[in-house]
Design an enzyme around this catalytic site. Structure first.
Site, PDB file in Angstrom:
ATOM      1  N   HIS A 306      -5.942   8.287  -2.323  1.00 44.73           N
ATOM      2  CA  HIS A 306      -4.611   8.796  -2.625  1.00 44.73           C
ATOM      3  C   HIS A 306      -4.538  10.244  -2.202  1.00 44.73           C
ATOM      4  O   HIS A 306      -5.528  10.970  -2.324  1.00 44.73           O
ATOM      5  CB  HIS A 306      -4.314   8.671  -4.134  1.00 44.73           C
ATOM      6  CG  HIS A 306      -2.868   8.775  -4.441  1.00 44.73           C
ATOM      7  ND1 HIS A 306      -2.234   9.976  -4.629  1.00 44.73           N
ATOM      8  CD2 HIS A 306      -1.920   7.815  -4.567  1.00 44.73           C
ATOM      9  CE1 HIS A 306      -0.963   9.752  -4.873  1.00 44.73           C
ATOM     10  NE2 HIS A 306      -0.733   8.459  -4.830  1.00 44.73           N
ATOM     11  N   ASP A 364      -1.964   0.304  -6.404  1.00 44.06           N
ATOM     12  CA  ASP A 364      -1.741  -0.941  -5.672  1.00 44.06           C
ATOM     13  C   ASP A 364      -2.940  -1.867  -5.666  1.00 44.06           C
ATOM     14  O   ASP A 364      -2.847  -3.001  -5.209  1.00 44.06           O
ATOM     15  CB  ASP A 364      -1.358  -0.627  -4.220  1.00 44.06           C
ATOM     16  CG  ASP A 364      -0.005   0.035  -4.162  1.00 44.06           C
ATOM     17  OD1 ASP A 364       0.855  -0.361  -4.953  1.00 44.06           O
ATOM     18  OD2 ASP A 364       0.181   0.937  -3.335  1.00 44.06           O
TER      19      ASP A 364
HETATM   20  N1  ACO Z   1     -10.838   3.539   2.967  1.00 46.75           N
HETATM   21  C1  ACO Z   1     -11.798   4.200   3.660  1.00 46.75           C
HETATM   22  N2  ACO Z   1     -11.762   5.535   3.905  1.00 46.75           N
HETATM   23  C2  ACO Z   1     -10.701   6.225   3.430  1.00 46.75           C
HETATM   24  C3  ACO Z   1      -9.664   5.607   2.695  1.00 46.75           C
HETATM   25  C4  ACO Z   1      -9.768   4.211   2.470  1.00 46.75           C
HETATM   26  N3  ACO Z   1      -8.815   3.579   1.797  1.00 46.75           N
HETATM   27  N4  ACO Z   1      -8.749   6.521   2.348  1.00 46.75           N
HETATM   28  C5  ACO Z   1      -9.191   7.684   2.835  1.00 46.75           C
HETATM   29  N5  ACO Z   1     -10.378   7.518   3.496  1.00 46.75           N
HETATM   30  C6  ACO Z   1     -11.194   8.551   4.117  1.00 46.75           C
HETATM   31  C7  ACO Z   1     -10.576   9.056   5.419  1.00 46.75           C
HETATM   32  O1  ACO Z   1     -11.021   8.311   6.532  1.00 46.75           O
HETATM   33  C8  ACO Z   1     -11.058  10.484   5.442  1.00 46.75           C
HETATM   34  O2  ACO Z   1     -12.409  10.490   5.844  1.00 46.75           O
HETATM   35  P1  ACO Z   1     -12.994  11.734   6.708  1.00 46.75           P
HETATM   36  O3  ACO Z   1     -12.872  12.942   5.823  1.00 46.75           O
HETATM   37  O4  ACO Z   1     -14.404  11.350   6.999  1.00 46.75           O
HETATM   38  O5  ACO Z   1     -12.148  11.833   7.946  1.00 46.75           O
HETATM   39  C9  ACO Z   1     -11.023  10.908   3.972  1.00 46.75           C
HETATM   40  O6  ACO Z   1     -11.201   9.684   3.243  1.00 46.75           O
HETATM   41  C10 ACO Z   1      -9.720  11.571   3.553  1.00 46.75           C
HETATM   42  O7  ACO Z   1      -8.653  10.695   3.831  1.00 46.75           O
HETATM   43  P2  ACO Z   1      -7.239  11.103   4.429  1.00 46.75           P
HETATM   44  O8  ACO Z   1      -6.720   9.974   5.275  1.00 46.75           O
HETATM   45  O9  ACO Z   1      -7.303  12.455   5.042  1.00 46.75           O
HETATM   46  O10 ACO Z   1      -6.391  11.195   3.086  1.00 46.75           O
HETATM   47  P3  ACO Z   1      -4.817  11.234   2.987  1.00 46.75           P
HETATM   48  O11 ACO Z   1      -4.514  12.000   1.777  1.00 46.75           O
HETATM   49  O12 ACO Z   1      -4.197  11.682   4.267  1.00 46.75           O
HETATM   50  O13 ACO Z   1      -4.437   9.686   2.810  1.00 46.75           O
HETATM   51  C11 ACO Z   1      -3.907   7.586   1.879  1.00 46.75           C
HETATM   52  C12 ACO Z   1      -4.173   9.093   1.612  1.00 46.75           C
HETATM   53  C13 ACO Z   1      -2.835   7.423   2.980  1.00 46.75           C
HETATM   54  C14 ACO Z   1      -3.389   6.948   0.602  1.00 46.75           C
HETATM   55  C15 ACO Z   1      -5.252   6.936   2.337  1.00 46.75           C
HETATM   56  O14 ACO Z   1      -6.223   7.091   1.321  1.00 46.75           O
HETATM   57  C16 ACO Z   1      -5.075   5.460   2.672  1.00 46.75           C
HETATM   58  O15 ACO Z   1      -4.632   5.140   3.782  1.00 46.75           O
HETATM   59  N6  ACO Z   1      -5.417   4.540   1.721  1.00 46.75           N
HETATM   60  C17 ACO Z   1      -5.229   3.108   1.934  1.00 46.75           C
HETATM   61  C18 ACO Z   1      -3.770   2.754   1.800  1.00 46.75           C
HETATM   62  C19 ACO Z   1      -3.288   2.779   0.361  1.00 46.75           C
HETATM   63  O16 ACO Z   1      -3.902   2.239  -0.547  1.00 46.75           O
HETATM   64  N7  ACO Z   1      -2.123   3.425   0.187  1.00 46.75           N
HETATM   65  C20 ACO Z   1      -1.462   3.459  -1.143  1.00 46.75           C
HETATM   66  C21 ACO Z   1      -1.344   4.862  -1.647  1.00 46.75           C
HETATM   67  S1  ACO Z   1      -0.653   4.825  -3.268  1.00 46.75           S
HETATM   68  C22 ACO Z   1       0.984   4.544  -3.021  1.00 46.75           C
HETATM   69  O17 ACO Z   1       1.599   4.831  -2.067  1.00 46.75           O
HETATM   70  C23 ACO Z   1       1.655   3.912  -4.100  1.00 46.75           C
END
Ligand code: ACO
Length: 429
Positions: A306, A364
């Site tokens: 998140h 979720d």
């Molecule tokens: N699985 C594996 N790795 C992940 C995940 C994941 N679900 N989420 C983040 N990471 C990793 C990224 O690859 C990144 O790694 P790095 O530092 O080595 O490059 C690090 O964790 C940071 O992640 P970001 O993408 O920079 O975090 P951001 O804040 O931009 O994204 C998001 C947040 C979009 C929610 C992301 O975690 C994601 O795509 N999760 C899966 C989708 C999801 O569940 N979305 C629902 C969010 S809640 C809602 O909207 C109600």
């Protein structure tokens, strides 16, 4: 405003900017004069460090895993309150007394029917259209049906539009569902509470009586409560940006619905359940964990991570408990999807990759398991989220319209394209 100032040194020049404090949460540096003082913009794609507005509605402490609606913790509201009461709280700022709640409930119930002509509007869609595509179209089209609540300068019209949105979204969503399964639309019933009425419109058919199970209705109400608002998330910011141009509220909420559809946002509940099913059995979890960690693989653990929560999403904790309760109630024991979810959560939370990045289950991760058990197809999951979030969107929109400091949202950019150049006639290219 505080006594603190932030100093920015550029070359031999020092510029000072005031620091503002909210009631809780991090201070912010007021950089509104930055461009005038320095000729520079800030660069913050994804708004990771930017407060785009001030708001008194919802507060999140991502490190603590805390979510407050108007100051009240989500775990207390989910245990003690109803969704309609939460709607009142978000819209008007305080919990209602008994009379106010009864009056609000009555007003919402009296606005649940949609204009009869809207029924024909649905028929223009293909039967296999994704219900979120239908939602985006139909919500936007409300501006064509409710002309008397589109004047945003009239506070009474803003109020009516807000009630209409909260009251009609379940009807619109249920109609999208009924249309996709080829069943007749079911009219709302004013004698049922908000969640029960929604279940009735989704699952009853004219051919036989449908009794709403009160535990299922309670779980539905809880899911609505947990999703009601979440401060300046992507869809809410979209609603605010659309509204900043003085667009009518129905157009703004349609923009929010469209944004919510994305799998990185509201679409994650659908994606999370699909992923749990694809994993299928506990022994396949390591393979998917490895893929999630592999930077050359676009796969992510859906329902994990998140932007704001760097601790347990407090909504996920309530959701996990409810998932077990609903499955127990329905007599579903040893549900393989729940087993995979629980095992995956455990394995991921012990893995250094997830620990270092503070990746925890979000709201979720478990919601899809409950919704599937209730009987909703995955394509409806984000639709349900949009029903619940409507009150958050409309409360934030109302707050923004009432803010004397409101300005059209107009971000700037770091331009990386070609500098000015002369046009080349087509035969010389
Ligand atoms: N699985 C594996 N790795 C992940 C995940 C994941 N679900 N989420 C983040 N990471 C990793 C990224 O690859 C990144 O790694 P790095 O530092 O080595 O490059 C690090 O964790 C940071 O992640 P970001 O993408 O920079 O975090 P951001 O804040 O931009 O994204 C998001 C947040 C979009 C929610 C992301 O975690 C994601 O795509 N999760 C899966 C989708 C999801 O569940 N979305 C629902 C969010 S809640 C809602 O909207 C109600």
């Amino acid at each position: 405003m505080t006594d603190k100032v932030a100093k920015l040194v550029i070359g031999d020049q020092t510029h000072e900017f005031p620091v503002m404090s909210g009631s809780v949460g991090p201070d912010v540096i007021d950089i509104r004069t930055l461009y005038a003082k320095t000729g520079m913009f800030t660069y913050d794609p994804g708004f990771t460090s930017t407060a785009a507005c001030d708001s008194a509605i919802t507060y999140i402490d991502g490190d603590k895993g805390e979510l407050l609606y108007r100051g009240y913790p989500i775990d207390q509201l989910s245990e003690k309150s109803s969704y309609v009461e939460v709607c009142y709280l978000l819209l008007y700022g305080e919990l209602p007394n008994k009379t106010q709640l009864a009056e609000f409930d009555k007003v919402v119930s009296r606005h649940t029917m949609v204009h009869e002509q809207m029924h024909y509007f649905y028929r223009g869609f293909r039967r296999d259209a994704h219900p979120m595509a239908i939602m985006t179209g139909v919500v936007g089209a409300m501006a064509a049906f409710y002309h008397d609540s589109t004047d945003i300068s009239d506070s009474r019209q803003r109020e009516i539009a807000s009630i209409r949105m909260i009251a009609k979204m379940p009807t619109i969503a249920a109609m999208a569902y009924k249309y996709s399964v080829g069943q007749p639309f079911v009219y709302p019933r004013n004698d049922l509470d908000y969640a029960s009425n929604f279940l009735h419109m989704c699952f009853s058919v004219p051919a036989e009586e449908y009794k709403v199970n009160p535990t299922i209705a309670k779980a539905m109400d809880l899911i609505f409560t947990l999703h009601a608002d979440h401060e300046q998330n992507a869809s809410t910011s979209t609603v605010r940006l659309a509204g900043s141009s003085d667009a009518n509220p129905f157009a703004c909420i349609a923009a929010g619905v469209a944004c919510l559809w994305g799998p990185a946002h509201g679409g994650a509940n659908e994606a999370a359940l699909n992923m749990l099913k694809e994993i299928g059995t506990v022994d396949r979890i390591p393979e998917f964990i490895a893929r999630a960690k592999d930077k050359s693989d676009p796969f992510k653990l859906m329902g994990f991570g998140h932007r704001v929560y760097k601790n347990f999403d407090p909504r996920a904790t309530v959701m996990q408990k409810t998932a077990k309760e609903v499955l127990d109630l329905l007599g579903v024991h040893d549900n393989p999807t729940l087993q995979v979810a629980q095992a995956l959560e455990k394995i991921a939370l012990e893995d250094p990759y997830f620990i270092e990045r503070k990746l925890y289950p979000n709201v979720d991760f478990y919601s899809g398991i409950i919704l599937e058990a209730i009987g909703f197809p995955t394509s409806m999951f984000t639709v349900l989220f949009s029903v619940a979030r409507t009150v958050g969107w409309i409360s934030q929109w109302k707050e923004m319209i009432g803010d004397p400091q409101k300005k059209i949202g107009r971000p700037r950019q770091l331009y990386n394209g070609a500098p000015a150049r002369d046009y080349i006639p087509v035969d010389k290219r």
